[in-house]
Design a protein around this motif. Structure first.
Motif, short mmCIF file in Angstrom:
data_model
loop_
_atom_site.label_atom_id
_atom_site.label_comp_id
_atom_site.label_asym_id
_atom_site.label_seq_id
_atom_site.Cartn_x
_atom_site.Cartn_y
_atom_site.Cartn_z
N ALA A 139 0.95 -1.32 -0.13
CA ALA A 139 0.04 -0.01 0.07
C ALA A 139 0.91 1.21 0.04
O ALA A 139 1.89 1.45 0.52
N GLY A 140 0.20 2.24 -0.51
CA GLY A 140 1.10 3.34 -0.56
C GLY A 140 1.30 4.11 -1.91
O GLY A 140 1.22 3.49 -2.95
N LYS A 141 1.84 5.39 -1.86
CA LYS A 141 2.41 5.98 -3.18
C LYS A 141 3.79 6.11 -3.04
O LYS A 141 4.54 6.67 -2.20
N PRO A 142 4.39 5.46 -4.08
CA PRO A 142 5.80 5.09 -4.03
C PRO A 142 6.70 6.48 -3.92
O PRO A 142 7.77 6.45 -3.63
N GLU A 143 5.86 7.69 -4.61
CA GLU A 143 6.62 9.00 -4.31
C GLU A 143 6.58 9.51 -2.79
O GLU A 143 7.45 10.21 -2.37
N GLN A 144 5.92 8.94 -1.97
CA GLN A 144 6.04 9.20 -0.64
C GLN A 144 6.28 7.92 0.28
O GLN A 144 6.91 8.38 1.18
#
Length: 135
Positions: free
Chosen positions: A37-42
């Motif tokens: 889960a999550g946004k790779p840029e974050q």
């Protein structure tokens, strides 16, 4: 033993191998799809990974958690080829930060191998501790 029970045992064997520092390769399908889960840029560990990518993620976690992590399984539910596991993961990073996260894994098992893993967790906390040395 039912297919559901067999699949549950595959997942438990995976946690046993990973938790003991063993090698889970025999339990992973060649075309494993591993998603965090999550946004790779974050959160750089987030997103879709191949089997090779799974090992890269494990390498990053291993480097940042040199004494490993303790995974406590709180609940496991299986039906057919799906196995859902609720866990608590604890450890201390190389820089002394405490890691305490609740993680839910959704596995798909076929022919005794993991073909899909989806991992849901507190990505902010994980980023602060597990990905602190990821570019």
């Amino acid at each position: 033993m039912s297919v559901t029970e067999e699949n549950k045992n595959v997942v438990l064997a995976f946690f046993g191998a990973v938790g003991s520092g063993g090698d889970p390769t025999a339990l992973l399908a060649d075309d494993l799809a591993y998603w965090i889960a999550g946004k790779p840029e974050q959160f750089p560990l987030a997103g879709s990974h191949s089997k090779e990518g799974f090992y890269q993620v494990m390498s990053v976690i291993g480097a940042n958690m040199p004494n490993g992590v303790d995974v406590k399984i709180n609940n496991i539910v299986a039906e057919g080829d799906q196995v859902v596991v609720e866990t608590e993961v604890h450890g201390v990073s190389a820089t002394g930060k405490a890691y305490d996260n609740k993680v839910v894994f959704v596995f798909t098992v076929r022919d005794g191998k993991l073909v899909s893993v989806r991992e849901y967790l507190d990505t902010i906390h994980a980023n602060e501790v597990l990905a602190e040395n990821v570019a």
